[in-house]
Scaffold this active site. Sequence first.
Site, short mmCIF file in Angstrom:
data_model
loop_
_atom_site.label_atom_id
_atom_site.label_comp_id
_atom_site.label_asym_id
_atom_site.label_seq_id
_atom_site.Cartn_x
_atom_site.Cartn_y
_atom_site.Cartn_z
N ASP A 232 0.92 -1.21 0.04
CA ASP A 232 0.07 0.08 0.17
C ASP A 232 0.88 1.23 0.02
O ASP A 232 0.39 2.44 -0.61
CB ASP A 232 -0.95 -0.07 1.35
CG ASP A 232 -1.91 1.25 1.09
OD1 ASP A 232 -2.59 1.20 -0.08
OD2 ASP A 232 -2.04 1.79 2.19
N HIS A 237 4.51 4.94 -2.84
CA HIS A 237 4.85 6.21 -2.18
C HIS A 237 6.43 6.39 -1.69
O HIS A 237 7.10 7.18 -2.12
CB HIS A 237 4.06 6.74 -1.05
CG HIS A 237 2.36 6.85 -1.36
ND1 HIS A 237 2.18 7.19 -2.64
CD2 HIS A 237 1.54 6.29 -0.62
CE1 HIS A 237 0.88 7.08 -2.84
NE2 HIS A 237 0.45 6.79 -1.55
#
Length: 487
Positions: A232, A237
């Site tokens: 995730d 990111h």
Amino acid sequence: MQTDSSFTFVLFGGTGDLSMRKILPALFEAHRAGGMLADSGKIVAVARHAADRGEYLQWVNEHVKPHVSKNGVDEAAWTSFLARIEFVKIDLGNPEDFVHLRDAIQDLPGIRVFYLATGPSLFVPICHALASVGLNENARIVLEKPLGYDLKSSNAINDAVGEIFAEEQIYRIDHYLGKEPVQNLLALRFGNALFEPLWRREWVESIQITIAEELGVEARGDFYDNTGALRDMVQNHLLQLLSIVAMEPPHSMDSDSVRDEKLRVLRALKPIDPNEIGKVAVRGQYHAGGIRGTAVPGYATEPGVKPDSTTETFVALKVEIENWRWAGVPFFLRTGKRLADRVAEIVVNFRAVPHSALGASALRAGANRLVIRLQPNETIRLYCLAKQPGEGMNLASVHLDLAFDKFFREGQMEAYQRLLLDVIRGRLALFVRRDEQEAAWRWVEPILNEWKTSTKPPKPYAAGTWGPAAASAMLAQHGTCWLEEEN
């Protein structure tokens, strides 16, 4: 910034949470600012949970308005924004419904942007359906994360989408790349002679990148329990931020020059040895605790989560980059849910001076440091040593701040606003290229595979803390600590 580029922005998942909280508020802010969006530009929401345009606009009023304009909503701007919005009711599982979409937008001018704010399982069916009615020409398509579950599934999606849209039509979005301090990191490094000579192994001792959340899994338990923090947050990111921090200077800021340099960083990541994962990776899972005085449940009791789940809600990693600039410099990455604070930051710890005539304080770790705060308040802070007033040569840590909201009169642009405008204008630099994505998946896969088969459960940590003690111990082995532990 003025534009006369007309567009049709088609929003799949038009009643979803992402559309309500991020996408439509970002488009409204661009509309409200004046001149950023062509007057002729249209927003076409696609969903099956509203009967008609009137019902959809009522939904937007109820669910989008609370997320726009922190200082209140300009009603005139809001009314004119709603006039941009059209609605098409479609069952995404029925390709024949896409004829209705084609009929609704075929006479609208300008570039077509298809934003897929849906689950990844719908990406390929939507693309095939668009192609079946001829809507893949003169178009750009935006894909939200997660793009796949692992390298194999990611490649399968990319292969299928790539059969319908060319790579230059595909915008894989990572909203962290649109944040103002990330853009300022590029300006800081490549626009100033002060930092670039120091941005290397001779002068940098270690770098930390943290994305911490106070929130738990909220209503996403089913999704999160099959995903985990590594997929995730780390694969996208954190590795994207790492590549921005560590990249070589591009020859220009055009899309491929920037992304070429990011790719070189991802390909230079030291491969993870499955036998060494316990030394360089920490996974944790939050248990019941308290956030700012409020009791919160443990992860295993959250709705949608299996009681015996071994899904990680916290990850800390020690990463090395095998190139001349960064050889030997540890990069520490960390992300987690139900941590003590909501913060995203990059910490560059410079080495101490080689010899101090001013006492031991000039030799302590962290005396010279750059902290780039991405959220909640976006700032860049440079720490250095200065003499304290008074008798003697006593040194104290002081800092120089670049607080964007104080220095620049104009308001900052939110990440989604910047990225959506880039899509409309055809700028790819802040979007993830396929080879970048593949390199990131390839690097995290040994960790995924090891944790999948491991009989050791994630290390527990109480909600409201900074994660398992093992994450601090990993840094202590290298003579350093996380920033908040030093303070």
